[in-house]
Every structure is written in structure tokens, then in C-alpha cells.
Design an enzyme around this catalytic site. Structure first.
Site, PDB file in Angstrom:
ATOM      1  N   HIS A   1      -4.000  -8.823   3.067  1.00 50.71           N
ATOM      2  CA  HIS A   1      -5.442  -8.869   3.122  1.00 50.71           C
ATOM      3  C   HIS A   1      -6.061  -9.795   4.310  1.00 50.71           C
ATOM      4  O   HIS A   1      -5.409 -10.860   4.449  1.00 50.71           O
ATOM      5  CB  HIS A   1      -6.164  -9.282   1.980  1.00 50.71           C
ATOM      6  CG  HIS A   1      -6.303  -8.402   0.927  1.00 50.71           C
ATOM      7  ND1 HIS A   1      -6.800  -8.662  -0.296  1.00 50.71           N
ATOM      8  CD2 HIS A   1      -6.000  -7.056   0.862  1.00 50.71           C
ATOM      9  CE1 HIS A   1      -6.594  -7.576  -1.058  1.00 50.71           C
ATOM     10  NE2 HIS A   1      -6.251  -6.504  -0.349  1.00 50.71           N
TER      11      HIS A   1
ATOM     12  N   ARG B   1      -0.624  -1.482  -7.064  1.00 49.30           N
ATOM     13  CA  ARG B   1      -0.869  -2.575  -6.244  1.00 49.30           C
ATOM     14  C   ARG B   1      -2.026  -3.504  -6.889  1.00 49.30           C
ATOM     15  O   ARG B   1      -1.803  -4.870  -6.718  1.00 49.30           O
ATOM     16  CB  ARG B   1      -1.560  -2.285  -4.754  1.00 49.30           C
ATOM     17  CG  ARG B   1      -2.066  -3.074  -3.917  1.00 49.30           C
ATOM     18  CD  ARG B   1      -2.374  -2.605  -2.538  1.00 49.30           C
ATOM     19  NE  ARG B   1      -3.179  -3.354  -1.620  1.00 49.30           N
ATOM     20  CZ  ARG B   1      -2.645  -4.012  -0.551  1.00 49.30           C
ATOM     21  NH1 ARG B   1      -1.222  -4.352  -0.792  1.00 49.30           N
ATOM     22  NH2 ARG B   1      -3.454  -4.709   0.051  1.00 49.30           N
TER      23      ARG B   1
ATOM     24  N   HIS C   1      -2.735   3.154  -5.804  1.00 53.72           N
ATOM     25  CA  HIS C   1      -3.360   1.729  -5.576  1.00 53.72           C
ATOM     26  C   HIS C   1      -3.350   1.205  -6.894  1.00 53.72           C
ATOM     27  O   HIS C   1      -3.540  -0.004  -6.843  1.00 53.72           O
ATOM     28  CB  HIS C   1      -4.629   1.989  -4.982  1.00 53.72           C
ATOM     29  CG  HIS C   1      -4.877   1.151  -3.884  1.00 53.72           C
ATOM     30  ND1 HIS C   1      -4.128   1.178  -2.701  1.00 53.72           N
ATOM     31  CD2 HIS C   1      -5.953   0.199  -3.558  1.00 53.72           C
ATOM     32  CE1 HIS C   1      -4.695   0.324  -1.891  1.00 53.72           C
ATOM     33  NE2 HIS C   1      -5.550  -0.287  -2.395  1.00 53.72           N
TER      34      HIS C   1
ATOM     35  N   TYR D   1     -10.306  -9.511  -7.335  1.00 49.79           N
ATOM     36  CA  TYR D   1      -9.355  -9.742  -8.576  1.00 49.79           C
ATOM     37  C   TYR D   1      -9.767 -10.755  -9.510  1.00 49.79           C
ATOM     38  O   TYR D   1      -9.398 -10.696 -10.488  1.00 49.79           O
ATOM     39  CB  TYR D   1      -7.895 -10.081  -8.172  1.00 49.79           C
ATOM     40  CG  TYR D   1      -7.414  -8.493  -7.306  1.00 49.79           C
ATOM     41  CD1 TYR D   1      -6.964  -7.528  -7.933  1.00 49.79           C
ATOM     42  CD2 TYR D   1      -7.082  -8.469  -5.984  1.00 49.79           C
ATOM     43  CE1 TYR D   1      -6.493  -6.392  -7.320  1.00 49.79           C
ATOM     44  CE2 TYR D   1      -6.835  -7.625  -5.102  1.00 49.79           C
ATOM     45  CZ  TYR D   1      -6.665  -6.357  -5.834  1.00 49.79           C
ATOM     46  OH  TYR D   1      -5.936  -5.408  -5.202  1.00 49.79           O
TER      47      TYR D   1
ATOM     48  N   LYS E   1      -1.787  -2.542   7.846  1.00 49.44           N
ATOM     49  CA  LYS E   1      -3.137  -2.170   8.716  1.00 49.44           C
ATOM     50  C   LYS E   1      -3.174  -2.942  10.040  1.00 49.44           C
ATOM     51  O   LYS E   1      -2.863  -4.218  10.191  1.00 49.44           O
ATOM     52  CB  LYS E   1      -4.405  -2.538   7.832  1.00 49.44           C
ATOM     53  CG  LYS E   1      -4.719  -1.558   6.590  1.00 49.44           C
ATOM     54  CD  LYS E   1      -5.998  -1.513   6.160  1.00 49.44           C
ATOM     55  CE  LYS E   1      -6.079  -0.786   4.921  1.00 49.44           C
ATOM     56  NZ  LYS E   1      -7.311  -0.671   4.263  1.00 49.44           N
TER      57      LYS E   1
ATOM     58  N   ARG F   1       0.807  -0.996   0.011  1.00 47.57           N
ATOM     59  CA  ARG F   1      -0.041  -0.026  -0.048  1.00 47.57           C
ATOM     60  C   ARG F   1       0.810   1.302   0.023  1.00 47.57           C
ATOM     61  O   ARG F   1       1.944   1.292   0.294  1.00 47.57           O
ATOM     62  CB  ARG F   1      -0.917   0.131   1.251  1.00 47.57           C
ATOM     63  CG  ARG F   1      -1.944  -0.994   1.601  1.00 47.57           C
ATOM     64  CD  ARG F   1      -2.735  -1.178   2.803  1.00 47.57           C
ATOM     65  NE  ARG F   1      -3.670  -1.993   2.666  1.00 47.57           N
ATOM     66  CZ  ARG F   1      -3.273  -3.309   3.406  1.00 47.57           C
ATOM     67  NH1 ARG F   1      -2.163  -3.588   3.825  1.00 47.57           N
ATOM     68  NH2 ARG F   1      -4.125  -4.280   3.554  1.00 47.57           N
TER      69      ARG F   1
END
Length: 319
Positions: free
Chosen positions: A284, A261, A258, A293, A186, A162
């Protein structure tokens, strides 16, 4: 459940909740800031037409019922917020009232049984393999800034990290020998991600040109990618750098960082990588986030089918 018989005002309950997020759940400052922002927005709705400070200092958390929650959501819909934004605000409020319920500040969670709006489905913007090649193989100035720009674009595409993860990288996070980087994602979750040879080469080239000044760390940390005055590069600066090289590569798309990514994930999937591996690389938490995706991949397969199969839709149009 810990019971508190004293009526909690909205302002005091909100303060207790933020302390809980910071001290007990140990969430990152950015996540806490997001919760605080959503809570302030909800409180502003509740106090509409009244003195906000007076209202929050006197109104009890027990006064909030499902009718008020539905009124708040209706307001968000009228403001034409995206479903994902409304869903995030609902999730923040749900976490808030679950905390209050656990502490005994309320007897019921007014969001119980309420469903978040179904998320908008979209295909992540990304570059094709050829467009990515054009972006990364163009001429970069052979100075510190030019080498920096090449290094950050190569690193973005090579790792799929990210934007904030990239700007937070320190020199100590790069292991050139094993071709790995340590990423802080995150929720302060750390993961190890492999780095490709072109990105490592571009990084070495950039670091070799850094001045003695820029090699010095600040507070024990030495930022990997530097911006003005040898400080850690700002995310907005990275966005401007990408814009500049997208234009100079002749790519007719308006994309943000992004998208690199997304390109990383899409190209891996096209090449046969499994979703679980891509999930780990992207950091994730849920596989369902990675599964979007597959929509890109299926769309590409359908396009090939339509063009090549005798009974594809384009084939039917010729009959």
C-alpha cells in the site's frame, strides 16, 4: 511553466496527455488504459448530441469550465456509480487538467477547489482462520492441476499479494532458499515479500510435476503459475479455481481472490502485527488504505466484548 499560444483541441490535448503518462511518468499500461477510459467517458459527455469526432477535433480545452464539470458529476451520480468510481474519475480529470495547466494549454484548472465524494465505508470481505484452514487443508487432486491449485491458494494466503501480482509472477521471482518472492505491484513498484513454509512446499510439489515443455520460458520469462497450453494463468481462471474450492470446502460465502488478501491482512492484525508492517507487505502506498483493516479488528473486539463483559450490550438485555 511552458506556454503554448496555439489553442489546443480536446482530442490533441488528450493525445498529449496519454503520451505524457506513457513516456514522462512511465506509468504501467493498465494505469494508462484506466486514464484513457476515464477521459473518453468525459469526452463522450461533452460531445453528447453532436458528432463526437468533429466536436473533439474543434472544441478547445479552454471551453471546459467548472459548470461543465459539475454537470458531468451530476450525470455520474444519476447513473448510480459508486462514490469510489466517481472519485477515481475526478482524480483522472484533475490530473489531466493539471497537466494542461502546466503546459499552458489552459489558464485555470476547472476542478480546483472541488472535493471528491466521501468514500463509502465498508469492511473488507475475508475468511475466518477456521474457514481458511478448511479451504487449504481439503483434498486436492494429486496431479499437475491439483498441485497447481493448492500452490496458488497457499501462495495467495501466505503472501497477501494481489491477483494480478500473483499471475505476473515468474519462476525467477521465487527464492526458495531465503523464502522470499519479488512482487511487481501497482505503479511498477517492486517489493520483497516473505513466503510461509506450506506455500513453498506446495510450490515445490507443483513445479516438480511440470512437464519439460512448461519449464521453458517465453521471451526470457518463465511464468510461475500456468494455465491452458502452458501459458501464464489468466486472472479469471484463478477466480474459477477459488470458487470451486470454496464450494468444496463447504464455506457458505461468495468471495473473490481479493478476500484471501484481506484474510491475510486481517489475521496478521489479529495476531498483533503492526499496521506499518502490514502496509509494507501489502504494497500500500498510503497507510490510510491499510487502516481499513482496523475496522474489522475493532468489530471483532466489540463482538467479544458484547458476549463476555457483564455490562456489555447483551448483558444489559438480560437485566
Amino acid at each position: 511553466m511552458q506556454r503554448d499560444d496555439q489553442e489546443k483541441t480536446l482530442i490533441k490535448a488528450g493525445e498529449d496527455f496519454i503520451v505524457h503518462l506513457e513516456m514522462e511518468r512511465n506509468l504501467s499500461p493498465r494505469t494508462v488504459k484506466s486514464y484513457r477510459s476515464d477521459l473518453i467517458g468525459f469526452f463522450a459527455f461533452l460531445s453528447e448530441g453532436e458528432n463526437t469526432e468533429d466536436y473533439l477535433a474543434t472544441a478547445s480545452v479552454r471551453s471546459v469550465d467548472q459548470l461543465l464539470i459539475r454537470g458531468y458529476l451530476a450525470t455520474l451520480h444519476r447513473q448510480r456509480l459508486k462514490r469510489t468510481s466517481i472519485g477515481r474519475k475526478m482524480a483522472a480529470l484533475n490530473t489531466f487538467f493539471r497537466f494542461l495547466l502546466e503546459k499552458g494549454y489552459v489558464d485555470v484548472n476547472p476542478l480546483a477547489g472541488m472535493s471528491a465524494p466521501r468514500k463509502d465505508r465498508y469492511l473488507p470481505a475475508h475468511l475466518s482462520v477456521d474457514e481458511t484452514h478448511d479451504l487449504l487443508t481439503q483434498e486436492f487432486p494429486d496431479d499437475e492441476k491439483g498441485r497447481r491449485d493448492r500452490a496458488l491458494l497457499e501462495l495467495f494466503y501466505s503472501t497477501g499479494i494481489r491477483l494480478r501480482e500473483l499471475t505476473d509472477l515468474n519462476r525467477e521471482d521465487i527464492d526458495f532458499t531465503q523464502a522470499l518472492i519479488k512482487v511487481r505491484g501497482k505503479g511498477r513498484r517492486e517489493r520483497i515479500v516473505p513466503v510461509g513454509a506450506p506455500a513453498l512446499s506446495a510450490l515445490r510439489s507443483y513445479l516438480d510435476l511440470q512437464t519439460e515443455n512448461s519449464r521453458k520460458g517465453v521471451g526470457g520469462k518463465s511464468p510461475l503459475i500456468r494455465g491452458q497450453n502452458d501459458r501464464r494463468i489468466h486472472p479469471r481462471t484463478v477466480e474459477r479455481i477459488l470458487d470451486k474450492y470454496i464450494v468444496s470446502a463447504g464455506i457458505a460465502k461468495k468471495i473473490g481472490p481479493h478476500a484471501l488478501r484481506h484474510s491475510f491482512a486481517t489475521h496478521l492484525l489479529d495476531a498483533g502485527a503492526d499496521l506499518r508492517s502490514i502496509q509494507e507487505l501489502l504494497g500500500h502506498k498510503s497507510l490510510s488504505t491499510t487502516q481499513r483493516y482496523t475496522a474489522v479488528n475493532v468489530g471483532r473486539l466489540m463482538e467479544i466484548y458484547d458476549q463476555a463483559h457483564p455490562q456489555g450490550r447483551r448483558g444489559e438485555e438480560k437485566q
